[in-house]
Design a protein around this motif. Structure first.
Motif, mmCIF file in Angstrom:
data_model
loop_
_atom_site.group_PDB
_atom_site.id
_atom_site.type_symbol
_atom_site.label_atom_id
_atom_site.label_comp_id
_atom_site.label_asym_id
_atom_site.label_seq_id
_atom_site.Cartn_x
_atom_site.Cartn_y
_atom_site.Cartn_z
ATOM 1 N N LEU A 136 78.319 45.293 -110.494
ATOM 2 C CA LEU A 136 78.685 44.085 -111.241
ATOM 3 C C LEU A 136 80.110 44.220 -111.744
ATOM 4 O O LEU A 136 80.549 45.323 -112.134
ATOM 5 C CB LEU A 136 77.753 43.881 -112.437
ATOM 6 N N SER A 137 80.836 43.141 -111.761
ATOM 7 C CA SER A 137 82.181 43.165 -112.322
ATOM 8 C C SER A 137 82.094 43.267 -113.837
ATOM 9 O O SER A 137 81.021 43.077 -114.434
ATOM 10 C CB SER A 137 82.945 41.902 -111.915
ATOM 11 N N GLU A 138 83.225 43.498 -114.459
ATOM 12 C CA GLU A 138 83.261 43.695 -115.903
ATOM 13 C C GLU A 138 82.758 42.483 -116.658
ATOM 14 O O GLU A 138 82.051 42.589 -117.657
ATOM 15 C CB GLU A 138 84.695 44.030 -116.341
ATOM 16 N N ASN A 139 83.130 41.292 -116.170
ATOM 17 C CA ASN A 139 82.716 40.061 -116.872
ATOM 18 C C ASN A 139 81.311 39.619 -116.490
ATOM 19 O O ASN A 139 80.841 38.576 -116.931
ATOM 20 C CB ASN A 139 83.707 38.931 -116.590
ATOM 21 N N GLU A 140 80.620 40.418 -115.632
ATOM 22 C CA GLU A 140 79.248 40.073 -115.250
ATOM 23 C C GLU A 140 78.270 41.164 -115.657
ATOM 24 O O GLU A 140 77.162 41.213 -115.147
ATOM 25 C CB GLU A 140 79.153 39.855 -113.728
ATOM 26 N N ARG A 141 78.650 41.997 -116.573
ATOM 27 C CA ARG A 141 77.798 43.123 -116.942
ATOM 28 C C ARG A 141 76.506 42.639 -117.580
ATOM 29 O O ARG A 141 76.442 41.541 -118.137
ATOM 30 C CB ARG A 141 78.533 44.061 -117.897
ATOM 31 N N TYR A 142 75.457 43.469 -117.520
ATOM 32 C CA TYR A 142 74.166 43.125 -118.102
ATOM 33 C C TYR A 142 74.257 43.241 -119.631
ATOM 34 O O TYR A 142 74.778 44.231 -120.170
ATOM 35 C CB TYR A 142 73.063 44.048 -117.578
ATOM 36 N N ASP A 143 73.699 42.240 -120.296
ATOM 37 C CA ASP A 143 73.690 42.267 -121.756
ATOM 38 C C ASP A 143 72.557 43.133 -122.288
ATOM 39 O O ASP A 143 72.699 43.752 -123.353
ATOM 40 C CB ASP A 143 73.549 40.833 -122.298
ATOM 41 N N ILE A 144 71.425 43.152 -121.581
ATOM 42 C CA ILE A 144 70.280 43.971 -121.969
ATOM 43 C C ILE A 144 69.638 44.524 -120.691
ATOM 44 O O ILE A 144 69.503 43.802 -119.689
ATOM 45 C CB ILE A 144 69.235 43.163 -122.770
ATOM 46 N N ILE A 145 69.223 45.790 -120.747
ATOM 47 C CA ILE A 145 68.481 46.403 -119.646
ATOM 48 C C ILE A 145 67.144 46.868 -120.204
ATOM 49 O O ILE A 145 67.106 47.663 -121.157
ATOM 50 C CB ILE A 145 69.252 47.595 -119.041
ATOM 51 N N LEU A 146 66.058 46.381 -119.630
ATOM 52 C CA LEU A 146 64.705 46.801 -120.011
ATOM 53 C C LEU A 146 64.187 47.718 -118.910
ATOM 54 O O LEU A 146 64.078 47.304 -117.747
ATOM 55 C CB LEU A 146 63.776 45.596 -120.163
ATOM 56 N N ALA A 147 63.851 48.961 -119.276
ATOM 57 C CA ALA A 147 63.424 49.921 -118.245
ATOM 58 C C ALA A 147 62.168 50.662 -118.699
ATOM 59 O O ALA A 147 62.039 51.064 -119.869
ATOM 60 C CB ALA A 147 64.542 50.918 -117.964
ATOM 61 N N ASP A 148 61.236 50.840 -117.755
ATOM 62 C CA ASP A 148 60.031 51.616 -118.038
ATOM 63 C C ASP A 148 60.410 53.089 -118.214
ATOM 64 O O ASP A 148 61.351 53.590 -117.564
ATOM 65 C CB ASP A 148 59.049 51.451 -116.882
ATOM 66 N N ILE A 149 59.694 53.795 -119.107
ATOM 67 C CA ILE A 149 60.050 55.191 -119.350
ATOM 68 C C ILE A 149 59.656 56.094 -118.180
ATOM 69 O O ILE A 149 60.137 57.220 -118.056
ATOM 70 C CB ILE A 149 59.395 55.718 -120.646
ATOM 71 N N ARG A 150 58.783 55.572 -117.296
ATOM 72 C CA ARG A 150 58.301 56.380 -116.181
ATOM 73 C C ARG A 150 58.527 55.618 -114.879
ATOM 74 O O ARG A 150 57.675 54.904 -114.402
ATOM 75 C CB ARG A 150 56.819 56.713 -116.368
ATOM 76 N N LEU A 151 59.704 55.786 -114.281
ATOM 77 C CA LEU A 151 60.077 55.135 -113.037
ATOM 78 C C LEU A 151 59.729 56.047 -111.865
ATOM 79 O O LEU A 151 59.557 57.269 -112.044
ATOM 80 C CB LEU A 151 61.573 54.804 -113.048
ATOM 81 N N PRO A 152 59.623 55.511 -110.654
ATOM 82 C CA PRO A 152 59.231 56.347 -109.503
ATOM 83 C C PRO A 152 60.189 57.502 -109.247
ATOM 84 O O PRO A 152 59.766 58.572 -108.753
ATOM 85 C CB PRO A 152 59.235 55.356 -108.336
ATOM 86 N N ASP A 153 61.462 57.354 -109.558
ATOM 87 C CA ASP A 153 62.440 58.369 -109.189
ATOM 88 C C ASP A 153 63.065 59.089 -110.385
ATOM 89 O O ASP A 153 63.806 60.049 -110.213
ATOM 90 C CB ASP A 153 63.551 57.762 -108.331
#
Length: 605
Positions: A521-538
């Motif tokens: 993502l470009s600088e002006n398109e960055r994510y405002d919030i990221i929601l992530a599970d504590i236990r991802l496959p990788d």
């Protein structure tokens, strides 16, 4: 029997002329030849001959006579009529008309009120009842009231309408030689019969005439207003169903103007709708108002906002008789001297105002106020009908957009995931290839945005006449959110819950995809919030946080976990590194929204 004029009747020209002879009213009979009244009185006395006792009473009441001579054979009639009309002076001053008729509908006696309603130039005494009233139309319920009264000996009622649009209710009561008619109880109600037990022989009718013009015209006006109100809301025939919302509003305005002018005879009109949030009164219709008045900003406030603001804030109608003397009045129509303003009410909530004005002082009455209040209810109902139509269309559009979006949201996310994976794993780094991959990313994102825009264009803008029930979340609108979870149902639920607030939502299956999505993502398109599970496959949620921290500062990460499950202590370690919040699955909508908004405000600060 001496007689003179009553105080309420002017003397005749003959009586006022000192040179005119003395007049005697003469009701003769079988003894005329013996009496020889004319010969006895001589030329200095004018003898006026009549043929009934009723005419005698009528003439005595209206003209100046020195005496009345009645033959002995009429004494019984004189006594009977005297009993019926013994309160002659009271009857003559009654507001209702009172008339005595014979079997030919000839007027034998009348009072002053009846005379005032007769056609000019008509001879009342001796004239036909209907003719002296100008030949009115009989509206019923009895279309031959006098004939019925004579034929049945019972009272009869009917209504008349004259050519000058006056309405009279008449009540004909038979008078028999055995005495007046009385009402007696029967098993079916009441019936009229002579006071004596002998068979009645009806000779005359006493007819009372009541002017019901105001009542009838008011009923007609109410009926017209009711019909006008029905027509206002009748916006769904075949020829109207194809109109869009704006065209329907224009049609409603035309109907309102037509009804106001034709039914209420009002030409200066202003309608304002109340914005329930800002309390502003927005003009939606103005006819005959000065431009400066239409453009004036008004609030629903009883102070400083004129009569319209007062009515909108209190919900009470306001009748201004003299605009120049009323401190509340603000100039509306140029030269207006009086105004009438009523609230538009819907479910006991003020949704707007309806104002009319006149160049004349005291032009409006309490009846006008009542009529306008009734019409205002119809206007409010019609506007509500438009809003319901708009809401229905908006709901249908929203449902269609939601169905389309839910069907394509996750597939588009997969396209995004695949594209960033290719970009990350592409070894050659050929610029044209990279540019094409970037176009794929942008086009995929544009598809989702276009679906939102099409949905908004399909849903019409409504007048919002009632309290705003749609939940607004301005903090979320336009914010870019990434949800990272390998569970398809969680990613789909995120779209379902957050897309409605106009978020730009994207998803990823694992930590690496999330890293690629963030990095491309470009600088002006960055994510405002990221929601992530504590236990991802990788990787764990803590590992993702540390990975993102290499090129993001701060890292707007919120961790998600099911039922507090955290075998690797990711939550504890992530909190030590600066993660602010943890969201527990399955999450409720209010918890999800609250957590996202709190973190947005914290990171923006």
């Amino acid at each position: 029997m001496p007689s003179g004029p009553t105080s309420s009747e002017p003397q005749s020209t003959e009586a006022s002329n000192a040179a005119s002879p003395t007049r005697i009213l003469y009701l003769g009979g079988s003894s005329d030849s013996l009496v020889a009244l004319r010969e006895r009185c001589g030329e200095k006395v004018e003898v006026v001959e009549i043929d009934s006792t009723l005419k005698a009473l009528a003439l005595v009441a209206r003209h100046n006579y020195a005496a009345v001579y009645v033959d002995a054979e009429y004494f019984a009639d004189v006594t009977n009529v005297g009993q019926l009309l013994q309160n002659d002076r009271i009857l003559r001053s009654m507001a209702d008309g009172v008339v005595m008729l014979d079997r030919e509908n000839t007027v034998m006696w009348f009072n002053d009120s009846f005379e005032a309603w007769c056609k000019d130039g008509q001879q009342v005494i001796g004239g036909n009842f209907y003719r002296v009233l100008g030949g009115p139309e009989i509206l019923g319920p009895d279309f031959c009231p006098f004939h019925s009264a004579f034929a049945t000996g019972a009272c009869s009622v009917s209504t008349l309408r004259t050519e000058d649009n006056r309405y009279f209710k008449i009540h004909a009561t038979p008078v028999s030689k055995n005495g007046p008619i009385e009402d007696v109880a029967t098993k079916d109600g009441f019936s009229s019969r002579p006071a004596k037990s002998e068979p009645a022989k009806t000779e005359h009718l006493i007819v009372t005439v009541h002017d019901v013009s105001d009542e009838v015209l008011q009923q007609q006006k109410l009926a017209a207003i009711h019909q006008a109100g029905t027509d206002l809301a009748d916006l769904l025939p075949d020829e109207v169903a194809t109109l869009d919302y704006t065209e329907r509003v224009d049609l409603l305005k035309e109907n309102i103007l037509h009804c106001m002018q034709d039914v209420l005879q009002l030409d200066v009109i202003e309608i304002r709708m109340l914005d329930q949030q800002t309390r502003k009164l927005e003009p939606v219709m103005a006819v005959g108002m000065a431009p400066v008045a239409v453009e004036r900003e008004l609030l629903a406030d009883s102070s400083g906002n004129g009569v319209t603001g007062f009515v909108a804030s209190t919900g009470k109608s306001y009748l201004c008789g003299h605009t120049t003397e009323d401190p509340l009045y603000l100039e509306g129509a140029e030269g207006a001297r009086s105004s009438l303003t009523v609230p538009l009410m819907l479910h006991d909530v003020v949704i707007g105002t309806l104002n009319v004005e006149s160049p004349e002082s005291n032009a409006f009455t309490e009846s006008d106020l009542q009529f306008l209040e009734i019409f205002a209810r119809s206007v409010a109902a019609a506007i509500n009908t438009l809003d319901l139509l708009a809401a229905e269309k908006a709901s249908t559009a929203a449902a269609s957009v939601e169905a389309i979006h839910s069907a394509v949201a996750l597939p588009i996310d997969i396209i995004l995931n695949d594209a960033v994976n290719v970009m990350e794993s592409y070894i050659g780094h050929d610029e044209p290839v990279l540019e094409r991959l970037h176009r794929i990313l942008q086009n995929a994102r544009d598809i989702k945005m276009m679906i939102h825009e099409v949905g908004q264009s399909m849903a019409p803008v409504t007048a919002q006449v009632g309290p705003d029930t749609d939940e607004k979340r301005p903090i979320l609108a336009g914010k870019r959110i990434l949800v990272v979870d390998d569970d398809d149902s969680v990613r789909a639920a995120a779209h379902e819950l957050l897309d409605r607030y106009h978020c730009v939502l994207e998803t990823a299956h694992n930590g690496n995809e999330a890293t690629y999505m963030v990095r491309n993502l470009s600088e002006n398109e960055r994510y405002d919030i990221i929601l992530a599970d504590i236990r991802l496959p990788d990787m764990s949620g803590y590992d993702l946080f540390m990975k993102l921290k290499e090129f993001l500062d701060p890292v707007p990460l919120v961790l998600m976990t099911g039922f507090g499950y955290d075998p690797g202590h990711s939550i504890v370690k992530a909190r030590r590194e600066g993660v602010r919040s943890v969201l527990y699955k399955p999450f409720r909508l209010d918890q999800l929204i609250s957590t996202i908004e709190d973190n947005l405000q914290a990171f923006q600060a």
